[in-house]
Design an enzyme around this catalytic site. Sequence first.
Site, mmCIF file in Angstrom:
data_model
loop_
_atom_site.group_PDB
_atom_site.id
_atom_site.type_symbol
_atom_site.label_atom_id
_atom_site.label_comp_id
_atom_site.label_asym_id
_atom_site.label_seq_id
_atom_site.Cartn_x
_atom_site.Cartn_y
_atom_site.Cartn_z
ATOM 1 N N ASP A 30 0.850 -1.191 0.000
ATOM 2 C CA ASP A 30 0.000 0.000 0.000
ATOM 3 C C ASP A 30 0.888 1.244 0.000
ATOM 4 O OD1 ASP A 30 -3.221 0.531 0.968
ATOM 5 O OD2 ASP A 30 -1.799 2.208 1.101
ATOM 6 N N HIS A 46 -11.410 -7.592 -12.960
ATOM 7 C CA HIS A 46 -11.929 -6.338 -12.408
ATOM 8 C C HIS A 46 -13.326 -6.553 -11.837
ATOM 9 C CE1 HIS A 46 -12.574 -2.021 -11.885
ATOM 10 N NE2 HIS A 46 -13.820 -2.282 -12.265
ATOM 11 N N ASN A 85 -12.872 -2.988 2.653
ATOM 12 C CA ASN A 85 -13.801 -1.860 2.715
ATOM 13 C C ASN A 85 -14.784 -1.988 1.552
ATOM 14 O OD1 ASN A 85 -12.429 -0.708 4.936
ATOM 15 N ND2 ASN A 85 -10.914 0.202 3.572
ATOM 16 N N HIS A 96 -11.873 -1.433 -7.159
ATOM 17 C CA HIS A 96 -11.433 -2.742 -7.670
ATOM 18 C C HIS A 96 -11.224 -3.564 -6.406
ATOM 19 C CE1 HIS A 96 -8.801 -5.214 -10.622
ATOM 20 N NE2 HIS A 96 -8.817 -5.879 -9.464
ATOM 21 N N HIS A 98 -10.345 -5.424 -3.237
ATOM 22 C CA HIS A 98 -9.018 -5.682 -2.671
ATOM 23 C C HIS A 98 -9.133 -6.040 -1.201
ATOM 24 C CE1 HIS A 98 -9.883 -1.339 -2.496
ATOM 25 N NE2 HIS A 98 -9.229 -1.326 -1.345
HETATM 26 P P1 5GP Z 1 -9.650 1.381 0.127
HETATM 27 O O1 5GP Z 1 -9.831 2.625 0.934
HETATM 28 O O2 5GP Z 1 -10.267 1.499 -1.234
HETATM 29 O O3 5GP Z 1 -10.058 0.130 0.850
HETATM 30 O O4 5GP Z 1 -8.091 1.204 -0.059
HETATM 31 C C1 5GP Z 1 -7.395 1.703 -1.143
HETATM 32 C C2 5GP Z 1 -5.946 1.668 -0.772
HETATM 33 O O5 5GP Z 1 -5.186 1.879 -1.941
HETATM 34 C C3 5GP Z 1 -5.529 2.768 0.234
HETATM 35 O O6 5GP Z 1 -5.021 2.171 1.426
HETATM 36 C C4 5GP Z 1 -4.479 3.556 -0.526
HETATM 37 O O7 5GP Z 1 -3.403 3.976 0.287
HETATM 38 C C5 5GP Z 1 -4.035 2.605 -1.614
HETATM 39 N N1 5GP Z 1 -3.595 3.250 -2.821
HETATM 40 C C6 5GP Z 1 -4.222 4.268 -3.479
HETATM 41 N N2 5GP Z 1 -3.530 4.605 -4.594
HETATM 42 C C7 5GP Z 1 -2.455 3.771 -4.640
HETATM 43 C C8 5GP Z 1 -1.358 3.640 -5.583
HETATM 44 O O8 5GP Z 1 -1.253 4.343 -6.583
HETATM 45 N N3 5GP Z 1 -0.441 2.685 -5.291
HETATM 46 C C9 5GP Z 1 -0.528 1.889 -4.185
HETATM 47 N N4 5GP Z 1 0.459 0.980 -4.008
HETATM 48 N N5 5GP Z 1 -1.549 1.970 -3.299
HETATM 49 C C10 5GP Z 1 -2.495 2.917 -3.523
HETATM 50 ZN ZN ZN Z 2 -9.755 -2.777 -11.972
#
Ligand code: 5GP
Ligand code: ZN
Length: 109
Positions: A30, A46, A85, A96, A98
């Site tokens: 992350d 996706h 989440n 997407h 995760h």
């Molecule tokens: P969500 O909030 O959707 O569950 O988590 C998305 C995660 O993706 C966040 O923890 C954020 O820090 C991570 N993230 C967002 N953009 C990028 C990116 O460009 N590269 C990486 N490695 N992580 C990302």
């Molecule tokens: Zn995707």
Amino acid sequence: MSDCLFCKIIAGDIPSGKVYEDDDVFAFNDIHPKAPTHVLVIPKLHIPTLADAKDPTLLGMLMDRVNHIANDVLKLEAGYRLVINVREGGGQEVFHLHVHILGGKKLPF
Ligand code: 5GP
Ligand code: ZN
């Protein structure tokens, strides 16, 4: 999906700290880690959110790979936390599917 950040990471169009890849999943660090180890595991297919994942086989595969990555690749013997989440209300920012793997320290709940 062409305008999806994580699809671009899978394709190698956006660099990431890859920790694991196979035919079905991709795992990477992350960019804003919330624990000493903070890895995201994504299916190569996706799927926007967990609520859109209708295939039990795919979900079983995803959890099997998360288990493998946490234990055998990251070697988080002391334990770890998994987070998914779901939609905006659940804090989802990237649409997407995760799984967050968080570890490397004692995590408060
Ligand atoms: P969500 O909030 O959707 O569950 O988590 C998305 C995660 O993706 C966040 O923890 C954020 O820090 C991570 N993230 C967002 N953009 C990028 C990116 O460009 N590269 C990486 N490695 N992580 C990302
Ligand atoms: Zn995707």
